[in-house]
Design an enzyme around this catalytic site. Structure first.
Site, PDB file in Angstrom:
ATOM      1  N   GLY A 134       5.869  -8.065  -4.109  1.00  0.00           N
ATOM      2  CA  GLY A 134       5.375  -7.155  -3.080  1.00  0.00           C
ATOM      3  C   GLY A 134       4.120  -6.467  -3.597  1.00  0.00           C
ATOM      4  O   GLY A 134       3.001  -6.739  -3.181  1.00  0.00           O
TER       5      GLY A 134
ATOM      6  N   CYS B 297       4.084  22.501   2.300  1.00  0.00           N
ATOM      7  CA  CYS B 297       4.661  23.681   1.655  1.00  0.00           C
ATOM      8  C   CYS B 297       5.686  23.282   0.612  1.00  0.00           C
ATOM      9  O   CYS B 297       6.898  23.507   0.777  1.00  0.00           O
ATOM     10  CB  CYS B 297       5.289  24.573   2.720  1.00  0.00           C
ATOM     11  SG  CYS B 297       4.139  24.889   4.053  1.00  0.00           S
TER      12      CYS B 297
ATOM     13  N   GLY C  67       8.687  -7.780  -8.667  1.00  0.00           N
ATOM     14  CA  GLY C  67       8.628  -6.872  -9.811  1.00  0.00           C
ATOM     15  C   GLY C  67       7.399  -6.970 -10.683  1.00  0.00           C
ATOM     16  O   GLY C  67       7.231  -6.158 -11.590  1.00  0.00           O
TER      17      GLY C  67
ATOM     18  N   GLU D  72       9.632 -13.042  -5.102  1.00  0.00           N
ATOM     19  CA  GLU D  72       9.534 -12.030  -4.040  1.00  0.00           C
ATOM     20  C   GLU D  72       8.538 -10.927  -4.416  1.00  0.00           C
ATOM     21  O   GLU D  72       8.895  -9.751  -4.480  1.00  0.00           O
ATOM     22  CB  GLU D  72      10.918 -11.397  -3.817  1.00  0.00           C
ATOM     23  CG  GLU D  72      12.026 -12.363  -3.486  1.00  0.00           C
ATOM     24  CD  GLU D  72      13.425 -11.709  -3.527  1.00  0.00           C
ATOM     25  OE1 GLU D  72      13.529 -10.528  -3.926  1.00  0.00           O
ATOM     26  OE2 GLU D  72      14.391 -12.384  -3.174  1.00  0.00           O
TER      27      GLU D  72
ATOM     28  N   TYR E  53       3.746   0.402  -1.126  1.00  0.00           N
ATOM     29  CA  TYR E  53       4.614   1.582  -1.095  1.00  0.00           C
ATOM     30  C   TYR E  53       3.815   2.854  -0.816  1.00  0.00           C
ATOM     31  O   TYR E  53       4.146   3.923  -1.303  1.00  0.00           O
ATOM     32  CB  TYR E  53       5.420   1.690  -2.409  1.00  0.00           C
ATOM     33  CG  TYR E  53       6.153   0.410  -2.736  1.00  0.00           C
ATOM     34  CD1 TYR E  53       7.244   0.014  -1.982  1.00  0.00           C
ATOM     35  CD2 TYR E  53       5.723  -0.429  -3.769  1.00  0.00           C
ATOM     36  CE1 TYR E  53       7.901  -1.176  -2.246  1.00  0.00           C
ATOM     37  CE2 TYR E  53       6.372  -1.627  -4.041  1.00  0.00           C
ATOM     38  CZ  TYR E  53       7.455  -2.000  -3.270  1.00  0.00           C
ATOM     39  OH  TYR E  53       8.106  -3.182  -3.534  1.00  0.00           O
TER      40      TYR E  53
HETATM   41  N1  LLP Z   1      12.840  -8.051  -4.124  1.00  0.00           N
HETATM   42  C1  LLP Z   1      13.756  -7.066  -4.128  1.00  0.00           C
HETATM   43  C2  LLP Z   1      15.167  -7.425  -3.959  1.00  0.00           C
HETATM   44  C3  LLP Z   1      13.352  -5.733  -4.261  1.00  0.00           C
HETATM   45  O1  LLP Z   1      14.274  -4.770  -4.284  1.00  0.00           O
HETATM   46  C4  LLP Z   1      11.980  -5.416  -4.431  1.00  0.00           C
HETATM   47  C5  LLP Z   1      11.526  -4.035  -4.573  1.00  0.00           C
HETATM   48  C6  LLP Z   1      11.056  -6.481  -4.412  1.00  0.00           C
HETATM   49  C7  LLP Z   1      11.518  -7.779  -4.264  1.00  0.00           C
HETATM   50  C8  LLP Z   1       9.573  -6.261  -4.551  1.00  0.00           C
HETATM   51  O2  LLP Z   1       9.252  -5.708  -5.763  1.00  0.00           O
HETATM   52  P1  LLP Z   1       7.718  -5.576  -6.227  1.00  0.00           P
HETATM   53  O3  LLP Z   1       7.182  -6.977  -6.453  1.00  0.00           O
HETATM   54  O4  LLP Z   1       6.995  -4.870  -5.170  1.00  0.00           O
HETATM   55  O5  LLP Z   1       7.797  -4.791  -7.500  1.00  0.00           O
HETATM   56  N2  LLP Z   1       8.840   2.430  -4.012  1.00  0.00           N
HETATM   57  C9  LLP Z   1       8.684   2.006  -5.390  1.00  0.00           C
HETATM   58  C10 LLP Z   1       9.023   0.538  -5.570  1.00  0.00           C
HETATM   59  C11 LLP Z   1      10.412   0.187  -5.097  1.00  0.00           C
HETATM   60  C12 LLP Z   1      10.707  -1.285  -5.233  1.00  0.00           C
HETATM   61  C13 LLP Z   1      11.995  -1.638  -4.551  1.00  0.00           C
HETATM   62  N3  LLP Z   1      12.315  -3.016  -4.575  1.00  0.00           N
HETATM   63  C14 LLP Z   1       7.271   2.337  -5.841  1.00  0.00           C
HETATM   64  O6  LLP Z   1       6.521   2.906  -5.068  1.00  0.00           O
HETATM   65  O7  LLP Z   1       6.928   2.091  -6.999  1.00  0.00           O
END
Ligand code: LLP
Length: 420
Positions: free
Chosen positions: A272, A341, A238, A270, A369
């Site tokens: 991403g 479209c 997050g 975690e 993403y």
């Molecule tokens: N752990 C869990 C359980 C998650 O659901 C997520 C992301 C992460 C880790 C990684 O989160 P990060 O560090 O990347 O914020 N498609 C959306 C983001 C969806 C995130 C879903 N879960 C976007 O493009 O902003």
């Protein structure tokens, strides 16, 4: 910084994007290997000697080359499907360093995860706990588990990517967690290991994370009182990134704040987006310029199927010209729109740029993403992905061909004697 101007041409590390476009065509995702490595190391090194595992969230960018770079650094992985698990294994990652998140793990996924020996299942409901126990019993193994709790804190982010509020489908209420842990503790097929939470994505302040941590630590104490020993805390992902110059989280300060609260407990994170987001760009070519009395449209060859975030979340990606100095371009407030479209097919709105047909433009911060959310809508082949390290570049996913898009389809076959 993986992406910068040199002699007025945008470069990925030491390679001019113009050279990449000549070699691989348009549109194109480009990743900086050095940025990916540095971003992961920033998390890892912030912990110093404190026990920890940085589990990269595969969903952000699951290209095998990206996973392989991280596996080589010793990264763990946060996976949400059997597909992601197989990718991690194929890329050289270790099952024993995978945490398995997600609200609906299937029997087949649980069996496979037990077979390869994942580090932990992050369990999201009472029903899921029962299913994991049943599968573990059927294969005669013990499943390592964490319960994902919903700490009911407001992550102050886009509602679609906020997960820590009661109105969200994720995790179990704090008040129900104790019972689930007791149930797990009493099962010889479940091995209680951790406590997990993830409150959302693109969070740019530390406060919501620390609010969630305080609540989780209260539960940890209650569990201890009941004789339930938790050996790791998984605080999810997050951490937000800078998309448009916004102030975001200082990772060292965030990790220090966590460590100051948790004693010796091992921490899993975690991340991403924070690992790959700013390590990737999406490059697209201006096909046509089209102006009417109210709007200036730059119609580009990339579209919402390639980079969905602007259409889906109204997300902002900075747009940079590949040639920094375009003295002959038409200066206007441009909307970058794709060939699909749909009125919602846009990549950016209202950007002041001098543009000419044939220009290449970079949508910045597209490493997370971006490709993973792309689709074949309008029967558009998914684009190629390239990784750059210093002066070297390699194709890490070839552009799909149209023929490949319908290899799994069949026309209706009329039997010789069809009965109605
Ligand atoms: N752990 C869990 C359980 C998650 O659901 C997520 C992301 C992460 C880790 C990684 O989160 P990060 O560090 O990347 O914020 N498609 C959306 C983001 C969806 C995130 C879903 N879960 C976007 O493009 O902003």
């Amino acid at each position: 910084m993986g992406f910068s101007y040199k002699n007025q041409i945008l470069h990925a590390e030491s390679v001019a994007i113009t050279d990449l476009m000549k070699a691989y065509g348009s549109p194109l995702y480009v990743y900086s290997r050095t940025d990916i490595e540095n971003n992961w190391r920033e998390f890892d090194q912030a912990f110093g000697a404190h026990p920890h595992l940085v589990c990269y969230a595969v969903k952000a960018n699951s290209n095998l080359a990206v996973l392989n770079v991280l596996a080589k650094l010793g990264s763990g992985f946060d996976i949400v499907s059997i597909g992601e698990l197989e990718r991690v294994l194929a890329a050289g990652g270790k099952a024993g360093q995978c945490v398995f998140s997600g609200v609906a793990k299937t029997v087949i996924e649980i069996e496979r995860a037990l077979e390869v020996g994942v580090r932990c299942f992050n369990v999201e409901s009472a029903s899921e706990l029962s299913r994991i126990e049943a599968v573990a019993r059927s294969v005669g193994k013990q499943a390592p588990i964490s319960i994902r709790v919903n700490p009911n804190v407001d992550a102050k982010t886009h509602p679609y990517i906020s997960t820590g509020l009661k109105e969200n489908k994720f995790g179990v209420d704090m008040s129900d967690a104790l019972n689930l842990y007791q149930q797990a503790q009493n099962s010889k097929y479940l091995n209680v290991q951790g406590l997990d939470c993830h409150i959302g994505s693109q969070i740019t302040e530390v406060a919501p994370f620390l609010d969630a941590l305080d609540k989780v630590l209260l539960l940890l104490e209650q569990l201890k009182d009941k004789g339930i020993d938790i050996t790791h805390l998984d605080l999810g992902g997050g951490v937000g990134i800078d998309y448009e110059g916004e102030q975001t989280i200082d990772i060292k300060a965030y990790v220090d704040a966590i460590i100051s609260k948790v004693g010796l407990t091992e921490i899993i994170l975690e991340p991403g987006r924070a690992i790959v987001g700013n390590a990737g760009i999406f490059v697209t070519k201006v096909e046509f310029l089209k102006q009417n009395s109210e709007h200036s449209f730059a119609i580009v060859d990339g579209a919402m199927n390639d980079l969905l975030r602007p259409s889906f979340y109204n997300a902002y990606h900075q747009v940079l010209p590949i040639n920094e100095k375009n003295t002959t371009g038409v200066q206007a407030q441009w909307d970058l729109v794709g060939p699909i479209c749909e009125t919602g097919d846009f990549l950016a709105k209202n950007r002041a740029l001098p543009l000419s047909e044939g220009d290449y433009l970079a949508l910045m911060s597209a490493g997370a993403y971006g490709f993973t959310m792309s689709s074949n809508y309008n029967t558009r082949p998914r684009v190629a992905e390239v990784m750059v390290a210093n002066a070297t570049h390699q194709l890490v996913r070839k552009r799909e061909t149209v023929a490949e898009l319908f290899t799994h389809e069949h026309v209706w076959h009329t039997p010789t004697k069809e009965t109605i």
